[in-house]
Design a protein around this motif. Structure first.
Motif, PDB file in Angstrom:
ATOM      1  N   ALA A 212     -16.120   8.381 -59.264  1.00 56.09           N
ATOM      2  CA  ALA A 212     -15.005   7.633 -58.689  1.00 56.09           C
ATOM      3  C   ALA A 212     -15.507   6.685 -57.610  1.00 56.09           C
ATOM      4  N   ASP A 213     -15.021   5.442 -57.623  1.00 53.88           N
ATOM      5  CA  ASP A 213     -15.302   4.464 -56.580  1.00 53.88           C
ATOM      6  C   ASP A 213     -14.117   4.414 -55.623  1.00 53.88           C
ATOM      7  N   ILE A 214     -14.382   4.642 -54.350  1.00 50.54           N
ATOM      8  CA  ILE A 214     -13.330   4.722 -53.341  1.00 50.54           C
ATOM      9  C   ILE A 214     -13.569   3.651 -52.290  1.00 50.54           C
ATOM     10  N   LYS A 215     -12.510   2.972 -51.882  1.00 49.20           N
ATOM     11  CA  LYS A 215     -12.628   1.989 -50.815  1.00 49.20           C
ATOM     12  C   LYS A 215     -11.486   2.155 -49.821  1.00 49.20           C
ATOM     13  N   CYS A 216     -11.691   1.638 -48.628  1.00 48.27           N
ATOM     14  CA  CYS A 216     -10.714   1.779 -47.544  1.00 48.27           C
ATOM     15  C   CYS A 216     -10.467   0.389 -46.950  1.00 48.27           C
ATOM     16  N   PRO A 217      -9.538  -0.373 -47.512  1.00 44.58           N
ATOM     17  CA  PRO A 217      -9.365  -1.766 -47.085  1.00 44.58           C
ATOM     18  C   PRO A 217      -8.594  -1.967 -45.787  1.00 44.58           C
ATOM     19  N   ASP A 218      -7.814  -0.968 -45.365  1.00 45.24           N
ATOM     20  CA  ASP A 218      -6.871  -1.201 -44.269  1.00 45.24           C
ATOM     21  C   ASP A 218      -7.210  -0.510 -42.958  1.00 45.24           C
ATOM     22  N   TYR A 219      -8.236   0.333 -42.925  1.00 49.09           N
ATOM     23  CA  TYR A 219      -8.556   1.072 -41.702  1.00 49.09           C
ATOM     24  C   TYR A 219     -10.047   1.019 -41.427  1.00 49.09           C
ATOM     25  N   ARG A 220     -10.406   1.124 -40.159  1.00 48.62           N
ATOM     26  CA  ARG A 220     -11.795   1.126 -39.736  1.00 48.62           C
ATOM     27  C   ARG A 220     -12.010   2.193 -38.667  1.00 48.62           C
ATOM     28  N   PRO A 221     -13.218   2.780 -38.654  1.00 52.39           N
ATOM     29  CA  PRO A 221     -14.339   2.507 -39.553  1.00 52.39           C
ATOM     30  C   PRO A 221     -14.169   3.161 -40.914  1.00 52.39           C
ATOM     31  N   GLN A 222     -14.921   2.643 -41.892  1.00 51.22           N
ATOM     32  CA  GLN A 222     -14.997   3.268 -43.204  1.00 51.22           C
ATOM     33  C   GLN A 222     -16.048   4.374 -43.084  1.00 51.22           C
ATOM     34  N   MET A 223     -15.684   5.605 -43.421  1.00 49.01           N
ATOM     35  CA  MET A 223     -16.569   6.736 -43.140  1.00 49.01           C
ATOM     36  C   MET A 223     -16.883   7.534 -44.402  1.00 49.01           C
ATOM     37  N   SER A 224     -18.143   7.951 -44.492  1.00 50.71           N
ATOM     38  CA  SER A 224     -18.598   8.727 -45.645  1.00 50.71           C
ATOM     39  C   SER A 224     -19.585   9.795 -45.193  1.00 50.71           C
ATOM     40  N   THR A 225     -19.619  10.901 -45.942  1.00 47.94           N
ATOM     41  CA  THR A 225     -20.725  11.843 -45.812  1.00 47.94           C
ATOM     42  C   THR A 225     -21.595  11.694 -47.056  1.00 47.94           C
ATOM     43  N   VAL A 226     -22.905  11.814 -46.861  1.00 55.88           N
ATOM     44  CA  VAL A 226     -23.864  11.601 -47.946  1.00 55.88           C
ATOM     45  C   VAL A 226     -24.762  12.824 -48.069  1.00 55.88           C
ATOM     46  N   ARG A 227     -24.918  13.301 -49.278  1.00 53.28           N
ATOM     47  CA  ARG A 227     -25.766  14.470 -49.501  1.00 53.28           C
ATOM     48  C   ARG A 227     -27.228  14.165 -49.227  1.00 53.28           C
ATOM     49  N   PRO A 228     -27.955  15.118 -48.682  1.00 56.02           N
ATOM     50  CA  PRO A 228     -29.405  14.933 -48.543  1.00 56.02           C
ATOM     51  C   PRO A 228     -30.056  14.719 -49.903  1.00 56.02           C
ATOM     52  N   ASN A 229     -31.115  13.925 -49.911  1.00 54.76           N
ATOM     53  CA  ASN A 229     -31.933  13.661 -51.092  1.00 54.76           C
ATOM     54  C   ASN A 229     -31.267  12.774 -52.129  1.00 54.76           C
ATOM     55  N   VAL A 230     -30.202  12.078 -51.760  1.00 59.32           N
ATOM     56  CA  VAL A 230     -29.575  11.135 -52.682  1.00 59.32           C
ATOM     57  C   VAL A 230     -30.240   9.768 -52.588  1.00 59.32           C
ATOM     58  N   PHE A 231     -30.551   9.321 -51.372  1.00 60.89           N
ATOM     59  CA  PHE A 231     -31.197   8.030 -51.171  1.00 60.89           C
ATOM     60  C   PHE A 231     -32.649   8.213 -50.742  1.00 60.89           C
ATOM     61  N   LYS A 232     -33.473   7.255 -51.099  1.00 56.83           N
ATOM     62  CA  LYS A 232     -34.888   7.297 -50.747  1.00 56.83           C
ATOM     63  C   LYS A 232     -35.101   6.853 -49.295  1.00 56.83           C
ATOM     64  N   LYS A 233     -36.076   7.470 -48.649  1.00 59.82           N
ATOM     65  CA  LYS A 233     -36.465   7.049 -47.302  1.00 59.82           C
ATOM     66  C   LYS A 233     -37.416   5.862 -47.414  1.00 59.82           C
ATOM     67  N   VAL A 234     -37.090   4.781 -46.676  1.00 57.72           N
ATOM     68  CA  VAL A 234     -37.905   3.570 -46.739  1.00 57.72           C
ATOM     69  C   VAL A 234     -38.160   3.063 -45.320  1.00 57.72           C
ATOM     70  N   VAL A 235     -39.419   2.982 -44.947  1.00 58.98           N
ATOM     71  CA  VAL A 235     -39.787   2.402 -43.644  1.00 58.98           C
ATOM     72  C   VAL A 235     -39.742   0.889 -43.792  1.00 58.98           C
ATOM     73  N   THR A 236     -38.750   0.261 -43.162  1.00 58.60           N
ATOM     74  CA  THR A 236     -38.545  -1.182 -43.316  1.00 58.60           C
ATOM     75  C   THR A 236     -39.096  -1.998 -42.161  1.00 58.60           C
ATOM     76  N   ARG A 237     -39.275  -1.359 -40.997  1.00 53.92           N
ATOM     77  CA  ARG A 237     -39.747  -2.103 -39.828  1.00 53.92           C
ATOM     78  C   ARG A 237     -40.824  -1.303 -39.088  1.00 53.92           C
ATOM     79  N   PRO A 238     -41.989  -1.156 -39.689  1.00 55.18           N
ATOM     80  CA  PRO A 238     -43.041  -0.374 -39.024  1.00 55.18           C
ATOM     81  C   PRO A 238     -43.443  -1.012 -37.697  1.00 55.18           C
ATOM     82  N   GLY A 239     -43.525  -0.174 -36.666  1.00 59.71           N
ATOM     83  CA  GLY A 239     -43.934  -0.655 -35.354  1.00 59.71           C
ATOM     84  C   GLY A 239     -42.843  -1.281 -34.523  1.00 59.71           C
ATOM     85  N   ALA A 240     -41.651  -1.497 -35.106  1.00 58.73           N
ATOM     86  CA  ALA A 240     -40.551  -2.110 -34.353  1.00 58.73           C
ATOM     87  C   ALA A 240     -39.920  -1.086 -33.417  1.00 58.73           C
TER      88      ALA A 240
END
Length: 397
Positions: A212-240
């Protein structure tokens, strides 16, 4: 409450349609009572268009002031030392992607005690800013204290998106914040994207049979919980190094209603925690009994891995509930995942499909698990595992 115009003809279609019994006929006219939830079910069935929802345009909130993608960073304490839970880096990695699409900042929110050592690593994962709420009172997680801190920050800085880990703490904290801010919350998301400036939150529904795709057009903030290990860890700014904003927020008196008297951490027999292990061995109904899972434990000890189970094995009492892998359990993303005696129901696949190398052992050559594994062995895992254990021991010697 639903609005009813004077052209109502009293046909009664709305009365029979209302799922809450909020409509009745009085003098051949529809009348709504306090049970009305404005679900709109009656509006579509009215043949004369006499029913309508109240106009919301006049009171629609201006959302232009809400900017920024936030990730709540959980600090774990295993009784010996504190550390950032890996799911925090996953949230930042995905948050960086979302923030770039929105053209907004990515911010990490860290609440705890002695948290400065984590700022450099959080910055390397893409955080532009770090909101830090620090003090001895925040050393141990307390729902009232952490929720008050988060709500205070959100009301002050107005983020557009806030992401939480779907952990014990994240699942406890996020609904409290959602309730206090009167905004929605999508739990256990497996996908996040941006469409027309809105956060599209994807999660399994109907037992994992559809997404299911869920969106929240009328209220802020848009909030979600995300399961561990769903997204990959990526170092995008080393040394920053992100901009650190310290926020001294006092702990509310309500937090004093709960205090920690003592802590006890159950030791892990072999390997690491299930959701953090690089090697995971999972057993299903085909392992049959405790002796079957003892084989998995032996191999896990040899490989330095952790043992999990499918729901079928959990229901048989072969493993405790916290060892369940799948839709209603833990999500793993191991370097090596070995499924023994598991048929491969979609609910289980959701919890392990992000693993790098998947090996399956099953007596049924047509088991669905073979559709997702890299290597498959048709046979009885209870007969194959002893030979594997012996081979691993000889290789180590």
């Amino acid at each position: 409450m639903i609005q009813i115009a004077s052209n109502c003809v009293g046909c009664g279609k709305c009365v029979s349609t209302c799922p809450f019994g909020a409509l009745s006929l009085v003098n051949r006219k529809a009348v709504a009572n306090a049970s009305c939830t404005m679900c709109g079910a009656c509006v579509s069935v009215c043949p004369v268009k006499a029913l309508s929802l109240p106009a919301s345009g006049a009171v629609k909130k201006d959302l232009s002031a809400y900017k920024g993608v936030w990730a709540f960073i959980e600090i774990s304490d295993n009784g010996q030392k504190q550390s950032v839970r890996p799911v925090g880096f996953e949230l930042l990695s995905k948050g960086r992607e979302l923030a770039d699409q929105l053209g907004e900042e990515l911010c990490a929110v860290v609440i705890g005690d002695n948290i400065q050592p984590y700022f450099a690593e959080l910055s390397s994962y893409g955080a532009d800013k770090i909101y830090a709420v620090e003090g001895p009172a925040y050393h141990d997680y307390n729902t009232a204290a952490y929720a008050n801190a988060m709500v205070t920050l959100i009301k002050k800085y107005n983020p557009s998106v806030v992401l939480y880990p779907s952990t014990y703490i994240g699942r406890d904290l996020s609904p409290r914040i959602s309730s206090e801010l009167f905004v929605g919350l999508t739990a256990d998301c497996t996908g996040l994207s941006i469409q027309d400036g809105l956060l599209i939150q994807t999660r399994p529904a109907f037992g994992g049979n559809i997404m299911a795709d869920i969106k929240c057009p009328d209220y802020r903030p848009q909030m979600s919980t995300v399961r561990p290990n769903v997204f990959k860890k990526v170092v995008t700014r080393p040394g920053a190094m992100a901009q650190v904003i310290n926020e001294p927020i006092a702990v509310p008196a309500e937090a004093g209603k709960v205090r920690i008297v003592s802590k006890h951490m159950d030791p892990i027999a072999c390997g690491e925690k299930l959701d953090e292990a690089e090697v995971v061995l999972a057993g299903g109904r085909g392992m049959k009994d405790k002796a079957g899972f003892d084989l998995l434990e032996s191999l896990a000890c040899e490989l330095g891995g952790a043992v999990g189970a499918s729901r079928a094995a959990i229901d048989l009492g072969l493993k405790p509930k916290e060892k369940q892998i799948g839709q209603s359990g833990v999500t793993v993303a191991a370097k090596l995942y070995v499924a023994c005696g598991i048929s491969g129901a979609v609910q289980h696949i959701v919890g392990m499909e992000h693993s790098d190398t998947i090996i399956a052992v099953n007596k049924d050559a047509n088991a669905p698990i073979f559709n997702v594994c890299k290597y498959g062995f048709v046979g009885d895992a209870r007969q194959i595992l002893p030979k594997v254990i012996d081979g691993v021991k000889k290789a180590k010697n």
